[in-house]
Design an enzyme around this catalytic site. Structure first.
Site, PDB file in Angstrom:
ATOM      1  CE  LYS A  81      -0.682   0.073   5.059  1.00  0.00           C
ATOM      2  NZ  LYS A  81      -0.023   1.365   5.336  1.00  0.00           N
ATOM      3  CG  ASP A  82       3.438   2.271   2.888  1.00  0.00           C
ATOM      4  OD1 ASP A  82       2.373   2.903   3.005  1.00  0.00           O
ATOM      5  OD2 ASP A  82       4.022   1.727   3.846  1.00  0.00           O
ATOM      6  NE  ARG A 129      -7.660   3.249   2.954  1.00  0.00           N
ATOM      7  CZ  ARG A 129      -7.880   2.512   4.029  1.00  0.00           C
ATOM      8  NH1 ARG A 129      -9.092   2.048   4.272  1.00  0.00           N
ATOM      9  NH2 ARG A 129      -6.902   2.227   4.876  1.00  0.00           N
ATOM     10  NE  ARG A 130      -6.600   2.889   8.030  1.00  0.00           N
ATOM     11  CZ  ARG A 130      -5.314   2.644   8.248  1.00  0.00           C
ATOM     12  NH1 ARG A 130      -4.561   3.561   8.853  1.00  0.00           N
ATOM     13  NH2 ARG A 130      -4.769   1.514   7.871  1.00  0.00           N
ATOM     14  NE  ARG A 147       2.783  10.064   9.716  1.00  0.00           N
ATOM     15  CZ  ARG A 147       3.823  10.681   9.151  1.00  0.00           C
ATOM     16  NH1 ARG A 147       3.730  11.946   8.813  1.00  0.00           N
ATOM     17  NH2 ARG A 147       4.945  10.034   8.932  1.00  0.00           N
ATOM     18  NE  ARG A 153       0.619   5.494  13.066  1.00  0.00           N
ATOM     19  CZ  ARG A 153       0.186   5.588  11.817  1.00  0.00           C
ATOM     20  NH1 ARG A 153      -1.028   5.230  11.501  1.00  0.00           N
ATOM     21  NH2 ARG A 153       0.987   6.044  10.874  1.00  0.00           N
ATOM     22  CB  CYS A 241      -1.222   8.359   0.254  1.00  0.00           C
ATOM     23  SG  CYS A 241       0.040   9.593   0.476  1.00  0.00           S
TER      24      CYS A 241
END
Length: 312
Positions: A81-82, A129-130, A147, A153, A241
């Protein structure tokens, strides 16, 4: 080839993923010396600004790509995804590994699900997106940037800075740290469509034929089919992104694939979505065709507006 060097980020999750790939390779090439070369990327260093404002997810791959192009490393292991959909000359996506759990997950010490969150609950995520998905489900929730690596986190959640946070389920599962919070609740893709390639590892290499031959053993055909659809969808939309895009292809059986996709504004006020089934024999063009359908419905204009909102 007697020695193979894998470029990796230094985060705990990145090292787990690189060690996992190393172990797979050593099963096939027991006599080969394989070592990790660790990097701290720009994306790892800048933790106080959302990714969308500092250049996107390519910030997590650049240093590793330079090492490969300079010849000090042979391949890099990334969370797919990155990985941007376009590569610099001399680099390519050579393999994708078997997919882990693709869902996002809610983590909380007070609430077991998104539905259980009280009105005005503070939820941590920086992903556009989230954010879009949460706002569509629960517009009353207060979103707060989040972040740092996974451990950072979770530490912020445990310190009481958030009522809940949203992370990729696979990272928590790989590190076996579900127990560090009271509630770890994966979210159905019907509620929150994942990012392209989420829970798949991408193996990036140069065009060296010897390296390409070695990493072929890592490629998982199902993950290749699913990620091809997802990445071509995002590539055709020309989105990264910096904009809210979710897309998940899921092989149903030997003949068909379910594709869920959504684009919209970060506040969830506008979106375009589809949930379709396509023939598996058409997988190479399915993502592009779906993206064109979105474009015909105004997706590029919507994403342009989303990007402007993200950079405010």
């Amino acid at each position: 080839m007697e020695k193979l060097v894998i470029a990796t980020r230094r985060s705990q999750l990145a090292l787990w993923q690189s060690e996992y790939v190393k172990s797979l390779l050593q099963e096939h090439y027991p006599d080969m010396q394989i070592e990790l070369q660790e990097f701290v990327t720009k994306g790892d260093k800048i933790l106080d600004v959302p990714l969308a404002k500092i250049g996107g997810k390519g910030l997590f791959t650049k240093e590793l790509e330079v090492a490969m192009l300079e010849g000090t490393a042979h391949l890099a292991v990334h969370s797919l995804k990155d990985v941007p959909t376009q590569f610099e000359d001399g680099l390519q996506l050579a393999a994708v590994t078997k997919r882990f759990d693709p869902r996002d997950a809610l983590l909380s010490n007070k609430y077991a699900s998104i539905d259980d969150l009280p009105q005005g609950a503070i939820v941590g995520t920086t992903s556009l997106r989230r954010r879009m998905a949460i706002m569509m489900l629960r517009p009353d929730i207060v979103l707060k940037d989040l972040r740092g690596n996974i451990n950072t986190r979770i530490a912020k959640l445990n310190a009481g800075e958030y009522d809940a946070i949203i992370l990729a389920a696979t990272g928590i599962q790989k590190l076996k740290i579900e127990h560090e919070v009271k509630y770890f609740a994966p979210i159905s893709t019907d509620m929150m469509i994942p990012s392209m390639g989420q829970a798949t590892l991408g193996i990036e290499t140069t065009n060296d034929p010897k390296v390409l031959e070695i990493v072929k053993v890592l490629n998982d055909e199902n993950a290749h089919i699913e990620s091809t659809i997802e990445r071509s969808f995002v590539d055709t939309l020309q989105g990264g992104c910096q904009v809210p895009i979710g897309v998940k292809a899921t092989i149903i059986d030997e003949n068909s694939i379910r594709v869920q996709a959504i684009v919209g504004l970060p506040d969830g006020s506008e979106s375009i979505s589809e949930d379709i089934t396509v023939s598996i024999k058409d997988y190479e063009k399915a993502g592009r065709q779906l993206a064109q359908n979105f474009i015909d419905q105004g997706a590029r204009e919507l994403l342009d507006r989303a990007e402007k909102l993200a950079f405010k």
